[in-house]
Design a protein around this motif. Structure first.
Motif, PDB file in Angstrom:
ATOM      1  N   ASP A  41      30.546 -32.619 106.341  1.00 22.87           N
ATOM      2  CA  ASP A  41      30.504 -33.077 105.141  1.00 22.87           C
ATOM      3  C   ASP A  41      29.838 -34.459 104.790  1.00 22.87           C
ATOM      4  OD1 ASP A  41      32.622 -31.099 104.043  1.00 22.87           O
ATOM      5  OD2 ASP A  41      33.478 -31.815 105.860  1.00 22.87           O
ATOM      6  N   THR A  42      29.931 -35.488 105.833  1.00 19.95           N
ATOM      7  CA  THR A  42      29.629 -36.763 105.738  1.00 19.95           C
ATOM      8  C   THR A  42      28.295 -37.072 105.934  1.00 19.95           C
ATOM      9  OG1 THR A  42      30.470 -37.777 107.764  1.00 19.95           O
ATOM     10  CG2 THR A  42      32.007 -37.706 106.041  1.00 19.95           C
ATOM     11  N   PHE A  43      27.613 -36.357 106.873  1.00 18.00           N
ATOM     12  CA  PHE A  43      26.303 -36.801 107.475  1.00 18.00           C
ATOM     13  C   PHE A  43      25.338 -36.963 106.334  1.00 18.00           C
ATOM     14  CE2 PHE A  43      25.236 -32.434 107.741  1.00 18.00           C
ATOM     15  CZ  PHE A  43      23.869 -32.328 107.490  1.00 18.00           C
ATOM     16  N   ARG A  44      25.057 -36.191 105.266  1.00 16.35           N
ATOM     17  CA  ARG A  44      24.201 -36.126 104.223  1.00 16.35           C
ATOM     18  C   ARG A  44      24.048 -37.475 103.701  1.00 16.35           C
ATOM     19  NH1 ARG A  44      26.587 -31.231 104.995  1.00 16.35           N
ATOM     20  NH2 ARG A  44      25.560 -29.230 105.366  1.00 16.35           N
ATOM     21  N   CYS A  45      25.029 -38.192 103.381  1.00 13.09           N
ATOM     22  CA  CYS A  45      24.902 -39.308 102.374  1.00 13.09           C
ATOM     23  C   CYS A  45      25.945 -40.278 102.603  1.00 13.09           C
ATOM     24  CB  CYS A  45      24.825 -38.840 101.009  1.00 13.09           C
ATOM     25  SG  CYS A  45      25.881 -38.052  99.963  1.00 13.09           S
ATOM     26  N   LEU A  46      27.177 -40.202 103.011  1.00  9.82           N
ATOM     27  CA  LEU A  46      28.174 -41.129 103.272  1.00  9.82           C
ATOM     28  C   LEU A  46      27.618 -42.066 104.347  1.00  9.82           C
ATOM     29  CD1 LEU A  46      30.781 -42.456 102.646  1.00  9.82           C
ATOM     30  CD2 LEU A  46      31.963 -40.757 104.198  1.00  9.82           C
ATOM     31  N   TRP A  85      42.044 -43.056 126.924  1.00 10.26           N
ATOM     32  CA  TRP A  85      41.210 -43.917 128.045  1.00 10.26           C
ATOM     33  C   TRP A  85      41.144 -45.378 127.435  1.00 10.26           C
ATOM     34  CZ3 TRP A  85      39.000 -40.129 124.781  1.00 10.26           C
ATOM     35  CH2 TRP A  85      37.954 -40.653 123.791  1.00 10.26           C
ATOM     36  N   GLU A  86      40.937 -46.301 128.473  1.00 11.80           N
ATOM     37  CA  GLU A  86      40.748 -47.609 128.284  1.00 11.80           C
ATOM     38  C   GLU A  86      39.038 -47.960 127.990  1.00 11.80           C
ATOM     39  OE1 GLU A  86      42.595 -50.261 130.687  1.00 11.80           O
ATOM     40  OE2 GLU A  86      44.613 -49.422 130.426  1.00 11.80           O
ATOM     41  N   SER A  87      38.854 -48.860 127.089  1.00  8.46           N
ATOM     42  CA  SER A  87      37.313 -48.875 126.840  1.00  8.46           C
ATOM     43  C   SER A  87      37.038 -50.345 126.011  1.00  8.46           C
ATOM     44  CB  SER A  87      36.656 -47.856 125.991  1.00  8.46           C
ATOM     45  OG  SER A  87      35.182 -48.174 125.911  1.00  8.46           O
ATOM     46  N   THR A  88      35.886 -50.915 126.149  1.00  6.33           N
ATOM     47  CA  THR A  88      35.674 -52.184 125.343  1.00  6.33           C
ATOM     48  C   THR A  88      34.972 -51.639 124.304  1.00  6.33           C
ATOM     49  OG1 THR A  88      33.728 -52.500 126.575  1.00  6.33           O
ATOM     50  CG2 THR A  88      35.462 -53.357 127.483  1.00  6.33           C
ATOM     51  N   GLU A  89      34.735 -50.590 124.008  1.00  6.66           N
ATOM     52  CA  GLU A  89      34.031 -49.941 122.823  1.00  6.66           C
ATOM     53  C   GLU A  89      35.063 -49.835 121.555  1.00  6.66           C
ATOM     54  OE1 GLU A  89      30.165 -49.045 122.630  1.00  6.66           O
ATOM     55  OE2 GLU A  89      31.065 -50.766 123.433  1.00  6.66           O
ATOM     56  N   PRO A  90      34.463 -49.812 120.363  1.00  7.16           N
ATOM     57  CA  PRO A  90      35.608 -49.547 118.973  1.00  7.16           C
ATOM     58  C   PRO A  90      35.845 -48.081 119.454  1.00  7.16           C
ATOM     59  CG  PRO A  90      33.456 -50.458 118.525  1.00  7.16           C
ATOM     60  CD  PRO A  90      33.287 -50.035 119.870  1.00  7.16           C
ATOM     61  N   TYR A  91      37.062 -47.785 118.769  1.00  3.81           N
ATOM     62  CA  TYR A  91      37.344 -46.350 118.825  1.00  3.81           C
ATOM     63  C   TYR A  91      38.019 -46.122 117.223  1.00  3.81           C
ATOM     64  CZ  TYR A  91      40.357 -42.164 119.448  1.00  3.81           C
ATOM     65  OH  TYR A  91      40.817 -40.880 119.467  1.00  3.81           O
ATOM     66  N   TYR A  92      37.512 -44.817 116.963  1.00  2.35           N
ATOM     67  CA  TYR A  92      37.602 -44.226 115.676  1.00  2.35           C
ATOM     68  C   TYR A  92      38.007 -42.724 115.726  1.00  2.35           C
ATOM     69  CZ  TYR A  92      35.744 -48.318 113.142  1.00  2.35           C
ATOM     70  OH  TYR A  92      35.535 -49.672 112.480  1.00  2.35           O
ATOM     71  N   ASP A  93      38.932 -42.506 114.858  1.00  5.52           N
ATOM     72  CA  ASP A  93      39.650 -41.244 114.780  1.00  5.52           C
ATOM     73  C   ASP A  93      39.517 -40.693 113.260  1.00  5.52           C
ATOM     74  OD1 ASP A  93      40.560 -38.935 115.875  1.00  5.52           O
ATOM     75  OD2 ASP A  93      42.685 -39.325 115.574  1.00  5.52           O
ATOM     76  N   ASP A  94      39.807 -39.287 112.997  1.00 10.65           N
ATOM     77  CA  ASP A  94      39.655 -38.803 111.786  1.00 10.65           C
ATOM     78  C   ASP A  94      38.272 -38.791 111.091  1.00 10.65           C
ATOM     79  OD1 ASP A  94      42.524 -38.492 111.955  1.00 10.65           O
ATOM     80  OD2 ASP A  94      42.746 -40.713 111.219  1.00 10.65           O
ATOM     81  N   LEU A 127      38.012 -44.296 103.022  1.00  9.52           N
ATOM     82  CA  LEU A 127      39.355 -43.957 103.471  1.00  9.52           C
ATOM     83  C   LEU A 127      39.415 -43.314 105.018  1.00  9.52           C
ATOM     84  CD1 LEU A 127      41.124 -42.377 100.436  1.00  9.52           C
ATOM     85  CD2 LEU A 127      41.576 -44.654 101.422  1.00  9.52           C
ATOM     86  N   LEU A 128      38.405 -42.842 105.343  1.00  9.13           N
ATOM     87  CA  LEU A 128      38.009 -42.278 106.459  1.00  9.13           C
ATOM     88  C   LEU A 128      36.655 -42.554 107.050  1.00  9.13           C
ATOM     89  CD1 LEU A 128      39.527 -38.561 106.076  1.00  9.13           C
ATOM     90  CD2 LEU A 128      40.716 -40.603 107.443  1.00  9.13           C
TER      91      LEU A 128
END
Length: 612
Positions: free
Chosen positions: A193-198, A178-187, A166-167
């Motif tokens: 919380d997530t670095f350990r296994c998600l 800003w404008e960029s050719t890279e992907p942009y993710y938020d949230d 979901l996130l």
């Protein structure tokens, strides 16, 4: 919280556009603007706007005033964040029995929000539901398949897969700043919380998605100077511990992920976290240093090699900064070799707050809040963290829990604990009921657990797997994990032992169902015991990993022997290379707690022994 807004009625009210401006939230971010566009399938018989005073929580909400015939209304001047509430009042013909609406939202403009409406081609809700279901099945749920028919486990597995995706939100093309050719993710809510296994689950099942999120993190650094730990509303905010995007990047790097990632910039972003002190945003929860981004307690880290109680969360941040610098060392080893030893040595900082003269539970040696002169706060108890929040010496977990969270140097930890036998006894004590004195952390839905091991909070995630670091004790990991899942996970409304935390707890459950668990920042996985007779995973680029469990039963789940890619296996762990391109893991299970794990123990690539 609402700050300001605007409504514009069009086509006599059959379509309307506008925006809302909001602020606050968990990350305590600044104002952000969301544009909207909506239309109805039936024209209203009348359309008016209304306004009402700003909602003051200390004043009674006064009534709204309807403005007949006015088609546009704003809450106040642009930038004013205590504007009036505004809206529209629409009436429809009396013979209207079914009213349908399509709504589009955008962070860019109302015009773009209107274009998003066109993506919902049908006015039939079932058509939209079918399209969404098809996309979920194609892109997510089909990544894991099984012929097992246990309805409870299937419901738990696929519900967890759903919640684990979901996130964060893919907002590529919707970045207002800003404008960029890279992907942009938020949230990113939040990487603590997530670095350990998600994030490791994404690397295995959806490497393209994992790469896009990492490219997004690096791009945020390019334009905002720091990668986020918590981010929403297009703003960095709320760093609970270390700069944990470092761990996510290192985990991907050591597993060989490329897919367009600029690793030179990635390492520079990590080095910014390690070297640049972020400005203090004076968060009321902990005004001692920044909670917006980066490492707010970096001055102590640079000066003493650990965090003193002059900063909040001194124990937990010392341990987390240690892992962060180990993460840097693993990327620097190839890209900037002259930095490798610097950050490897710094990763041993947790040893500087390990005090061999502190005793508890008949054991000696624990982490403790350590002042600049080396003394410990009087009356300190490693089984207590006070409120366990921002200004406490430990965040959302007991000091005794954080004492286990150095997987990069288990060799030193076992030595400091008194050797493998004592380490095993100490680990056993983490699972004795009644030793935890109260709720620790936030968001728990099950409060019956009283062990020092806390299944509902992330710092305890890895604890049950630590028996794998002892020869012939993998069966104990299996037993602890079985007990945890059976006691705290279910299909009921309280079927998680705490907040999902953007899928963190859900991914922990998924890994357990597979019989695997990642050791973040290292290209290895602990082996436990699978919960399905057979399960197939989509891994890498168009490959499949098959996991089978012969003789699996309610009481038959201990590993007797196993094969990895057709070869007999005696180690309690496997490498990423063993499975990244597909393959097979074949478990033979039984009811006996067999000692099969006689091979090499899991590595300690961060092994540095300080003379402190």
């Amino acid at each position: 919280m609402y700050s300001n807004g605007r409504i514009d009625l069009k086509d006599s009210g059959q379509r309307y556009t506008g925006y809302g401006i909001y602020r606050g939230g968990w990350n305590e971010g600044p104002n952000y603007q969301v544009f909207m566009c909506a239309e109805f399938n039936v024209a209203p018989s009348s359309a008016n706007t209304w306004h009402a005073p700003y909602s003051d929580p200390y004043d009674h909400i006064r009534g709204a005033t309807i403005i007949s015939g006015q088609q546009s209304i704003t809450g106040g001047k642009d930038g004013y964040q205590y504007a009036e509430r505004v809206g529209a009042l629409l009436e429809f013909p009396p013979d209207t029995t079914i009213l349908k609406s399509k709504v589009g939202v955008s962070f860019i403009s109302t015009e773009k929000a209107c274009r998003f409406i066109d993506e919902v081609r049908s006015w039939e809700l079932n058509d939209t539901m079918k399209a969404a279901k098809k996309r979920w099945n194609t892109e997510i749920l089909s990544k894991v398949t099984t012929s097992d028919i246990n309805a409870t486990r299937l419901t738990m597995l696929y519900s967890a897969l759903y919640r684990a995706h979901l996130l964060p939100s893919n907002r590529t093309g919707e970045n207002p700043y800003w404008e960029s050719t890279e992907p942009y993710y938020d949230d990113y809510y939040a990487i603590w919380d997530t670095f350990r296994c998600l994030n490791s689950l994404y690397l295995l099942l959806k490497p393209q998605f994992a790469a896009e999120t990492i490219r997004s993190l690096i791009d945020i650094w390019r334009f905002e100077r720091f990668m986020p730990d918590g981010r929403s509303g297009n703003a960095n905010g709320r760093v609970q511990g270390g700069s944990n995007a470092d761990n996510v990047l290192a985990d991907a790097y050591v597993k060989g992920l490329q897919k367009g990632i600029n690793w030179t910039d990635g390492y520079l972003a990590m080095k910014t976290d390690a070297e640049v002190v972020p400005y203090n945003n004076f968060d009321a929860a902990d005004p001692s240093g920044s909670t917006k981004e980066g490492r707010g307690a970096l001055p102590d880290w640079h000066r003493y090699g650990y965090i003193t109680p002059n900063f909040g969360r001194s124990i937990s941040r010392t341990v987390e900064y240690s892992l962060n610098d180990f993460a840097l060392s693993q990327v620097a080893k190839d890209l900037v070799p002259e930095d490798y030893q610097i950050y490897l040595d710094r990763s041993a900082g947790w040893q500087r707050i390990w005090h061999e003269d502190i005793s508890s539970l008949n054991f000696i040696g624990f982490l403790a809040p350590t002042w600049p002169n080396g003394t410990v706060t009087p009356g300190y108890d490693p089984l207590d963290c006070g409120e366990c929040e921002w200004s406490s010496h430990c965040y959302e977990a007991l000091p005794v829990e954080y004492g286990w969270t150095v997987p990069f140097d288990m060799e030193t930890l076992i030595e400091l604990m008194g050797g493998p036998e004592t380490m095993e006894q100490r680990l056993d004590a983490m699972f004795i009921p009644g030793l935890r004195r109260g709720d620790v952390g936030s968001g728990g839905t099950n409060t019956i657990g009283t062990t020092l091991f806390n299944p509902g909070n992330e710092p305890s995630f890895f604890t049950p797997f630590l028996y794998n670091y002892l020869p012939g004790r993998q069966y104990k990991s299996v037993r602890r994990l079985r007990d945890t899942v059976n006691s705290y996970y279910s299909t009921l409304p309280s079927g998680l032992p705490g907040n999902s935390d953007a899928g963190a707890l859900d991914s922990w459950l998924i890994w357990n169902f597979l019989g695997l668990y990642p050791v973040v920042t290292q290209p290895i996985y602990m082996l436990s015991s699978p919960w399905f007779n057979n399960i197939s995973l989509s891994v890498g680029d168009n490959a499949r990993l098959t996991i089978t469990a012969e003789n699996l039963g309610d009481e038959s789940y201990f590993v007797q022997s196993l094969m990895v890619n057709g070869k007999p296996w005696m180690k309690s762990w496997i490498s990423h290379d063993d499975i990244k391109d597909g393959g097979s893991i074949e478990f033979i299970l039984g009811s006996n707690m067999a000692i099969w794990d006689t091979g090499d123990l899991p590595p300690s690539p961060g092994h540095v022994k300080l003379d402190v």
